[in-house]
Design a protein around this motif. Structure first.
Motif, PDB file in Angstrom:
ATOM      1  N   VAL A  81      14.858   2.346  21.109  1.00  0.00           N
ATOM      2  CA  VAL A  81      13.811   2.189  22.110  1.00  0.00           C
ATOM      3  C   VAL A  81      13.714   0.735  22.559  1.00  0.00           C
ATOM      4  CG1 VAL A  81      12.394   4.112  21.280  1.00  0.00           C
ATOM      5  CG2 VAL A  81      12.007   1.826  20.383  1.00  0.00           C
ATOM      6  N   LYS A  82      13.216   0.581  23.762  1.00  0.00           N
ATOM      7  CA  LYS A  82      12.913  -0.750  24.290  1.00  0.00           C
ATOM      8  C   LYS A  82      11.453  -1.018  23.987  1.00  0.00           C
ATOM      9  CE  LYS A  82      12.613  -3.337  28.601  1.00  0.00           C
ATOM     10  NZ  LYS A  82      12.826  -3.250  30.061  1.00  0.00           N
ATOM     11  N   LEU A  83      11.179  -2.132  23.327  1.00  0.00           N
ATOM     12  CA  LEU A  83       9.814  -2.540  23.032  1.00  0.00           C
ATOM     13  C   LEU A  83       9.458  -3.700  23.944  1.00  0.00           C
ATOM     14  CD1 LEU A  83      10.040  -2.440  19.165  1.00  0.00           C
ATOM     15  CD2 LEU A  83       8.836  -0.836  20.612  1.00  0.00           C
ATOM     16  N   VAL A  84       8.280  -3.625  24.539  1.00  0.00           N
ATOM     17  CA  VAL A  84       7.794  -4.671  25.430  1.00  0.00           C
ATOM     18  C   VAL A  84       6.468  -5.169  24.862  1.00  0.00           C
ATOM     19  CG1 VAL A  84       7.159  -5.245  27.794  1.00  0.00           C
ATOM     20  CG2 VAL A  84       8.872  -3.475  27.369  1.00  0.00           C
ATOM     21  N   TYR A  85       6.341  -6.496  24.746  1.00  0.00           N
ATOM     22  CA  TYR A  85       5.150  -7.090  24.145  1.00  0.00           C
ATOM     23  C   TYR A  85       4.374  -7.879  25.197  1.00  0.00           C
ATOM     24  CZ  TYR A  85       8.138  -6.181  20.114  1.00  0.00           C
ATOM     25  OH  TYR A  85       8.971  -5.588  19.194  1.00  0.00           O
TER      26      TYR A  85
ATOM     27  N   HIS B 197      -0.593   5.390  28.351  1.00  0.00           N
ATOM     28  CA  HIS B 197      -1.354   5.021  27.164  1.00  0.00           C
ATOM     29  C   HIS B 197      -1.417   6.183  26.181  1.00  0.00           C
ATOM     30  CE1 HIS B 197      -2.881   1.153  28.557  1.00  0.00           C
ATOM     31  NE2 HIS B 197      -2.800   1.695  29.756  1.00  0.00           N
ATOM     32  N   VAL B 198      -1.236   5.854  24.896  1.00  0.00           N
ATOM     33  CA  VAL B 198      -1.243   6.881  23.851  1.00  0.00           C
ATOM     34  C   VAL B 198      -2.053   6.401  22.654  1.00  0.00           C
ATOM     35  CG1 VAL B 198       1.002   7.820  24.560  1.00  0.00           C
ATOM     36  CG2 VAL B 198       0.904   6.046  22.792  1.00  0.00           C
ATOM     37  N   GLU B 199      -2.390   7.332  21.794  1.00  0.00           N
ATOM     38  CA  GLU B 199      -3.086   7.032  20.538  1.00  0.00           C
ATOM     39  C   GLU B 199      -2.068   6.728  19.448  1.00  0.00           C
ATOM     40  OE1 GLU B 199      -6.358   6.747  20.396  1.00  0.00           O
ATOM     41  OE2 GLU B 199      -6.526   7.349  22.511  1.00  0.00           O
ATOM     42  N   HIS B 200      -2.524   6.179  18.356  1.00  0.00           N
ATOM     43  CA  HIS B 200      -1.626   5.793  17.264  1.00  0.00           C
ATOM     44  C   HIS B 200      -1.003   6.977  16.531  1.00  0.00           C
ATOM     45  CE1 HIS B 200      -2.907   1.326  16.714  1.00  0.00           C
ATOM     46  NE2 HIS B 200      -2.759   1.651  17.978  1.00  0.00           N
ATOM     47  N   ASP B 201      -1.564   8.173  16.673  1.00  0.00           N
ATOM     48  CA  ASP B 201      -0.986   9.337  16.012  1.00  0.00           C
ATOM     49  C   ASP B 201       0.016  10.081  16.912  1.00  0.00           C
ATOM     50  OD1 ASP B 201      -2.838  10.386  17.796  1.00  0.00           O
ATOM     51  OD2 ASP B 201      -3.774  11.727  16.340  1.00  0.00           O
ATOM     52  N   THR B 202       0.312   9.517  18.064  1.00  0.00           N
ATOM     53  CA  THR B 202       1.236  10.144  19.015  1.00  0.00           C
ATOM     54  C   THR B 202       2.679  10.035  18.515  1.00  0.00           C
ATOM     55  OG1 THR B 202      -0.209   9.573  20.849  1.00  0.00           O
ATOM     56  CG2 THR B 202       2.081  10.089  21.407  1.00  0.00           C
ATOM     57  N   PRO B 203       3.435  11.132  18.548  1.00  0.00           N
ATOM     58  CA  PRO B 203       4.859  11.076  18.167  1.00  0.00           C
ATOM     59  C   PRO B 203       5.662  10.246  19.171  1.00  0.00           C
ATOM     60  CG  PRO B 203       4.055  13.345  18.176  1.00  0.00           C
ATOM     61  CD  PRO B 203       2.988  12.498  18.809  1.00  0.00           C
ATOM     62  N   LEU B 204       6.708   9.602  18.682  1.00  0.00           N
ATOM     63  CA  LEU B 204       7.570   8.768  19.512  1.00  0.00           C
ATOM     64  C   LEU B 204       8.686   9.559  20.195  1.00  0.00           C
ATOM     65  CD1 LEU B 204       8.016   5.668  17.182  1.00  0.00           C
ATOM     66  CD2 LEU B 204       6.387   5.970  19.060  1.00  0.00           C
ATOM     67  N   ALA B 205       8.836  10.821  19.871  1.00  0.00           N
ATOM     68  CA  ALA B 205       9.918  11.638  20.441  1.00  0.00           C
ATOM     69  C   ALA B 205       9.928  11.512  21.956  1.00  0.00           C
ATOM     70  CB  ALA B 205       9.749  13.098  20.036  1.00  0.00           C
ATOM     71  N   GLY B 206      11.078  11.224  22.524  1.00  0.00           N
ATOM     72  CA  GLY B 206      11.229  11.092  23.967  1.00  0.00           C
ATOM     73  C   GLY B 206      10.895   9.716  24.505  1.00  0.00           C
ATOM     74  N   ALA B 207      10.520   8.783  23.621  1.00  0.00           N
ATOM     75  CA  ALA B 207      10.165   7.434  24.073  1.00  0.00           C
ATOM     76  C   ALA B 207      11.414   6.647  24.455  1.00  0.00           C
ATOM     77  CB  ALA B 207       9.408   6.694  22.979  1.00  0.00           C
TER      78      ALA B 207
ATOM     79  N   GLU C 125      10.634   3.551  26.421  1.00  0.00           N
ATOM     80  CA  GLU C 125      10.005   2.235  26.448  1.00  0.00           C
ATOM     81  C   GLU C 125       8.642   2.339  25.783  1.00  0.00           C
ATOM     82  OE1 GLU C 125       9.738  -0.720  29.956  1.00  0.00           O
ATOM     83  OE2 GLU C 125       7.838   0.380  29.946  1.00  0.00           O
ATOM     84  N   ILE C 126       8.371   1.399  24.891  1.00  0.00           N
ATOM     85  CA  ILE C 126       7.090   1.351  24.201  1.00  0.00           C
ATOM     86  C   ILE C 126       6.511  -0.040  24.414  1.00  0.00           C
ATOM     87  CG2 ILE C 126       5.885   1.563  22.004  1.00  0.00           C
ATOM     88  CD1 ILE C 126       8.268   3.304  21.049  1.00  0.00           C
ATOM     89  N   ALA C 127       5.310  -0.096  24.959  1.00  0.00           N
ATOM     90  CA  ALA C 127       4.638  -1.371  25.208  1.00  0.00           C
ATOM     91  C   ALA C 127       3.502  -1.550  24.213  1.00  0.00           C
ATOM     92  CB  ALA C 127       4.095  -1.404  26.628  1.00  0.00           C
ATOM     93  N   LEU C 128       3.386  -2.758  23.676  1.00  0.00           N
ATOM     94  CA  LEU C 128       2.320  -3.100  22.746  1.00  0.00           C
ATOM     95  C   LEU C 128       1.525  -4.252  23.329  1.00  0.00           C
ATOM     96  CD1 LEU C 128       4.668  -1.823  20.963  1.00  0.00           C
ATOM     97  CD2 LEU C 128       3.544  -2.949  19.081  1.00  0.00           C
ATOM     98  N   PHE C 129       0.199  -4.103  23.316  1.00  0.00           N
ATOM     99  CA  PHE C 129      -0.638  -5.149  23.871  1.00  0.00           C
ATOM    100  C   PHE C 129      -2.016  -5.094  23.245  1.00  0.00           C
ATOM    101  CE2 PHE C 129      -0.127  -1.505  26.606  1.00  0.00           C
ATOM    102  CZ  PHE C 129      -1.414  -1.076  26.885  1.00  0.00           C
ATOM    103  N   PRO C 130      -2.716  -6.218  23.269  1.00  0.00           N
ATOM    104  CA  PRO C 130      -4.071  -6.256  22.712  1.00  0.00           C
ATOM    105  C   PRO C 130      -5.054  -5.550  23.649  1.00  0.00           C
ATOM    106  CG  PRO C 130      -3.513  -8.366  23.661  1.00  0.00           C
ATOM    107  CD  PRO C 130      -2.279  -7.510  23.768  1.00  0.00           C
ATOM    108  N   PRO C 131      -6.264  -5.294  23.154  1.00  0.00           N
ATOM    109  CA  PRO C 131      -7.273  -4.691  24.030  1.00  0.00           C
ATOM    110  C   PRO C 131      -7.538  -5.614  25.218  1.00  0.00           C
ATOM    111  CG  PRO C 131      -8.196  -5.253  21.878  1.00  0.00           C
ATOM    112  CD  PRO C 131      -6.747  -5.612  21.847  1.00  0.00           C
ATOM    113  N   MET C 132      -7.864  -5.012  26.328  1.00  0.00           N
ATOM    114  CA  MET C 132      -8.109  -5.789  27.538  1.00  0.00           C
ATOM    115  C   MET C 132      -9.595  -5.814  27.855  1.00  0.00           C
ATOM    116  SD  MET C 132      -5.145  -4.576  30.075  1.00  0.00           S
ATOM    117  CE  MET C 132      -4.003  -3.421  29.348  1.00  0.00           C
ATOM    118  N   THR C 133      -9.993  -6.912  28.407  1.00  0.00           N
ATOM    119  CA  THR C 133     -11.363  -7.019  28.893  1.00  0.00           C
ATOM    120  C   THR C 133     -11.297  -7.239  30.388  1.00  0.00           C
ATOM    121  OG1 THR C 133     -11.425  -9.410  28.515  1.00  0.00           O
ATOM    122  CG2 THR C 133     -12.191  -7.990  26.711  1.00  0.00           C
ATOM    123  N   GLY C 134     -12.337  -6.931  31.031  1.00  0.00           N
ATOM    124  CA  GLY C 134     -12.346  -7.098  32.487  1.00  0.00           C
ATOM    125  C   GLY C 134     -13.670  -7.600  32.971  1.00  0.00           C
TER     126      GLY C 134
END
Length: 85
Positions: free
Chosen positions: A3-7, A63-73, A75-84
């Motif tokens: 998988v491609k991971l994007v931070y 966007h997914v939850e932490h219990d989501t399976p990675l099957a078919g992934a 690209e996976i992006a990881l980022f901190p919570p956002m504020t606006g």
């Protein structure tokens, strides 16, 4: 699975990479498994993901939850919570 991971934001700053491609072990099935696996890749990963419960994740730009399976992934992006404002 490869998988491609994007931070983003401080996750990227701590890890020291904007993106990378990783081959994941078969034991990495869910987002939570992925986060645990990444913390074992070095101190910079462990530091970036020390508060894994607040890390937001998107698989294939959805966007997914932490219990989501990675099957078919692809690209996976990881980022901190956002504020606006």
């Amino acid at each position: 699975m490869t998988v491609k991971l994007v931070y983003f934001a401080w996750v990227r700053e701590q890890i020291g990479k904007q993106e990378e491609t990783l081959s994941l072990p078969v034991s990495v099935i869910t987002v939570s498994d992925l986060l645990k696996h990444l913390t074992g890749l070095g101190e910079n990963y462990a530091q970036a993901l020390r508060f894994a419960d607040v890390i937001r994740v998107a698989i294939n730009q959805e966007h997914v939850e932490h219990d989501t399976p990675l099957a078919g992934a692809h690209e996976i992006a990881l980022f901190p919570p956002m504020t606006g404002g």
